[in-house]
Design an enzyme around this catalytic site. Sequence first.
Site, PDB file in Angstrom:
ATOM      1  N   SER A 138      28.883 -22.340   3.143  1.00  0.00           N
ATOM      2  CA  SER A 138      29.859 -21.912   4.143  1.00  0.00           C
ATOM      3  C   SER A 138      30.789 -23.072   4.473  1.00  0.00           C
ATOM      4  O   SER A 138      30.360 -24.233   4.518  1.00  0.00           O
ATOM      5  CB  SER A 138      29.145 -21.469   5.412  1.00  0.00           C
ATOM      6  OG  SER A 138      30.088 -21.319   6.459  1.00  0.00           O
ATOM      7  N   TYR A 149      23.291 -24.239  11.122  1.00  0.00           N
ATOM      8  CA  TYR A 149      23.851 -23.457  10.004  1.00  0.00           C
ATOM      9  C   TYR A 149      24.621 -24.369   9.043  1.00  0.00           C
ATOM     10  O   TYR A 149      24.478 -24.272   7.817  1.00  0.00           O
ATOM     11  CB  TYR A 149      24.762 -22.390  10.612  1.00  0.00           C
ATOM     12  CG  TYR A 149      25.390 -21.418   9.654  1.00  0.00           C
ATOM     13  CD1 TYR A 149      24.654 -20.370   9.099  1.00  0.00           C
ATOM     14  CD2 TYR A 149      26.743 -21.507   9.343  1.00  0.00           C
ATOM     15  CE1 TYR A 149      25.261 -19.455   8.255  1.00  0.00           C
ATOM     16  CE2 TYR A 149      27.354 -20.593   8.516  1.00  0.00           C
ATOM     17  CZ  TYR A 149      26.609 -19.566   7.972  1.00  0.00           C
ATOM     18  OH  TYR A 149      27.220 -18.655   7.136  1.00  0.00           O
ATOM     19  N   LYS A 200      23.756 -24.970   5.168  1.00  0.00           N
ATOM     20  CA  LYS A 200      24.729 -24.567   4.147  1.00  0.00           C
ATOM     21  C   LYS A 200      25.144 -25.744   3.272  1.00  0.00           C
ATOM     22  O   LYS A 200      25.349 -25.590   2.076  1.00  0.00           O
ATOM     23  CB  LYS A 200      25.945 -23.930   4.816  1.00  0.00           C
ATOM     24  CG  LYS A 200      25.668 -22.541   5.410  1.00  0.00           C
ATOM     25  CD  LYS A 200      25.067 -21.597   4.382  1.00  0.00           C
ATOM     26  CE  LYS A 200      25.243 -20.128   4.717  1.00  0.00           C
ATOM     27  NZ  LYS A 200      24.574 -19.255   3.728  1.00  0.00           N
TER      28      LYS A 200
END
Length: 301
Positions: free
Chosen positions: A153, A166, A170
């Site tokens: 991401s 996150y 990622k």
Amino acid sequence: MSEIRFDGRVAIITGAGGGLGKTYALMLAKRGAKVVVNDLGGKPDGTGASTSMADTTVKEIQEAGGEAVANYDSVSTSEGGKKITQCALDHFGRVDIVINNAGVLRDKTFAKLTPEELEIVLDVHLKGAFFVTQPAFAAMKENGYGRIVLTASAAGIFGNFGQTNYGAAKMGLVGLANVLALEGAKNNIKCNVIAPIAKTRMTEQLLGPLADAVMPEHVTPLVTYLVSEGCTLSRECFSVGGGRFARIFVGLTPGWFAGKGKVASAEDVRDHIDQIRNPEGYIIPDSIVQDMQALGAALKG
Ligand SMILES: NC(=O)c1ccc[n+]([C@@H]2O[C@H](COP(=O)([O-])OP(=O)(O)OC[C@H]3O[C@@H](n4cnc5c(N)ncnc54)[C@H](O)[C@@H]3O)[C@@H](O)[C@H]2O)c1
């Protein structure tokens, strides 16, 4: 040009009960692949579970004349990862493609992030990719063929407020892909990364005015290409969304060399920081070797 087909190929797609993963499953099945549709069927924050999401994708594939089997295991345990590959082997006899796509969100600013919010995000995204890909990789090695996609991401690659858990997970996937691509090379196993932007249940509240211009279907063609036999790229990363496709890479600047045998002072570093940071003449190393070679060249003078 010939159509990209997947006849005889077996694909595992995690989190394929909705959003991006569902579009990959439908597309690969339409083009002849046999698909393991994995989905835990929980909420976007990772709570809950159900069989209905994976079942719905499988039903749609079968109604369109394709072949698929549902799997409801969580990617976030080693046991779950093994069962997902076993499902492909039991039903279809091989594994050619793994698309690691399952994901959850627990956004929180760093100062307030709890260990639980860190753990579930690392478990699903980062460890999940290890757990699913490792048994599949063993099967791919035996066949001398494999195509792997990992879903990173921009939140990790470039940064996004409130997503340390996150973002770290990622970006960790980029490291996994860099090494896996090198280890898979001699067995014709390619591994690439995407950083998608698409309106799904995970992002519809976050995308603002972009939302209606970025459909999951805009991402599907890149993933379809990356897992095709004709794609010989490996260790690459792409930003994809809304019809735009772009390469993301890590570059190395020519930098500044203090001189053979010289230990620079902090002031030397300060005084050369612009040269150290100057991207002009950068290279894109294809492994650690090129970084070492650049150092070796500086040392040789
Ligand atoms: N949509 C975007 O703009 C965007 C941006 C960057 C990255 N991503 C990534 O793309 C991937 C797909 O996300 P999406 O946007 O389609 O969201 P989504 O919520 O529609 O899809 C994620 C799927 O993963 C499944 N899942 C969650 N935990 C699981 C587990 N432990 N085991 C198996 N399945 C599990 C969910 O049930 C869900 O169907 C995710 O990895 C996400 O982080 C999406």
